[in-house]
Design an enzyme around this catalytic site. Structure first.
Site, mmCIF file in Angstrom:
data_model
loop_
_atom_site.group_PDB
_atom_site.id
_atom_site.type_symbol
_atom_site.label_atom_id
_atom_site.label_comp_id
_atom_site.label_asym_id
_atom_site.label_seq_id
_atom_site.Cartn_x
_atom_site.Cartn_y
_atom_site.Cartn_z
ATOM 1 C CB CYS A 194 2.107 -2.106 -16.833
ATOM 2 S SG CYS A 194 3.019 -1.025 -15.703
ATOM 3 C CB CYS A 242 -1.026 -1.055 -9.441
ATOM 4 S SG CYS A 242 0.496 -2.002 -9.555
HETATM 5 N N1 DGL Z 1 1.932 0.266 -12.729
HETATM 6 C C1 DGL Z 1 2.019 -1.075 -12.362
HETATM 7 C C2 DGL Z 1 1.083 -2.019 -13.047
HETATM 8 O O1 DGL Z 1 0.045 -1.622 -13.501
HETATM 9 C C3 DGL Z 1 3.241 -1.696 -11.795
HETATM 10 C C4 DGL Z 1 4.558 -1.304 -12.294
HETATM 11 C C5 DGL Z 1 5.695 -1.811 -11.430
HETATM 12 O O2 DGL Z 1 5.858 -1.255 -10.374
HETATM 13 O O3 DGL Z 1 6.389 -2.751 -11.831
HETATM 14 O O4 DGL Z 1 1.341 -3.184 -13.143
#
Ligand code: DGL
Length: 255
Positions: free
Chosen positions: A183, A73
């Site tokens: 993301c 993430c």
């Molecule tokens: N999947 C996440 C990232 O890579 C975060 C998404 C979220 O929860 O806002 O930033």
């Protein structure tokens, strides 16, 4: 320790885009995936809130025996990976938007970065741009709502397309020929984003590079699995487990 699993976590199902790369590269490793869907999205949370979630999940994964943790993430990495590394004795692999490869690839000199507001606001991201942008123009675009569409499995719904059109339009207008999927939820939207931007725009994400970094660290620390079998994957969600179960085959690319 070599038989212990790798822990992988994200604010939700997005980290599965990284997990599937790890699975491809390191099929013998057992994996424990934690989707924090009960607290998703992280994008609108404060650094302290995200850090508290990262700590709680790390402790859960360590209690499951994790020998290494991949913070799959961008938002959690930016908010918490330094704290995790300073606090726990196991190695962590973090991720960050692929600004460096995007700068190397652009011909128009304009790169767009699609990410969450929290990821784009962090000092770590500003430093990344300052270190690598050189004479390339980096245009950032927060994308509220896209994570929720992926969490709901709506990978090519009309509302998802409308959001993608809205967020990519200013980048296209300003001449971006490379867009960073900053993301881990966004690689699941790659076909839709590519359809909206057209083939002339390259889309870059870092899932495969993160898997290679996990492999390097395991080898360096002497932690790689020596099992002769294909590893198993354990799934956890702080949200709706039935939803994770429904989406899992689609997101893992299984039939
Ligand atoms: N999947 C996440 C990232 O890579 C975060 C998404 C979220 O929860 O806002 O930033």
């Amino acid at each position: 320790m070599n038989a212990a699993p790798l822990g992988v976590f994200d604010s939700g199902v997005g980290g599965i885009s990284v997990l599937r790369e790890i699975r491809r590269l390191l099929p013998r490793e057992d994996l424990v995936y934690y989707a924090d869907s009960g607290h998703c999205p992280y994008g609108g949370k404060t650094r302290e809130q995200i850090q508290a979630r990262a700590v709680a999940i790390t402790e859960f994964l360590m209690a499951r025996g994790a020998k290494l943790i991949v913070v799959a993430c961008n938002t959690a990495t930016i908010a918490a990976v330094e704290h995790l590394r300073a606090t726990y004795p196991i190695p962590f692999v973090g991720m960050e938007p692929a600004v460096k490869p995007a700068v190397a690839q652009t011909r128009s000199g304009v790169v767009g970065v699609l990410a969450t507001g929290a990821a784009l606001a962090g000092d770590k991201f500003h430093k990344l741009v300052a270190d690598h942008a050189r004479d390339v123009r980096i245009i950032t675009q927060p994308c509220p709502g896209l994570v929720e569409q992926v969490e709901a499995g709506l990978l090519d719904a009309p509302e998802t397309r409308a959001l993608v059109e809205r967020y990519t339009a200013p980048l296209l207008q300003q001449g971006a020929d490379v867009m960073v999927l900053g993301c881990t939820h966004y690689p699941f939207l790659r076909p839709l984003i590519q359809d909206v931007t057209g083939k002339g725009v390259s889309l870059i994400d870092t899932g495969a590079a993160v898997a290679r970094q996990a492999q390097r660290l395991l080898e360096r620390e002497g932690l790689a699995s020596d099992a002769e079998r294909v590893g198993c994957i354990e799934w956890h969600s702080s949200g709706d487990a039935a939803q994770l179960e429904r989406l899992r085959p689609l997101l893992m690319g299984e039939t």
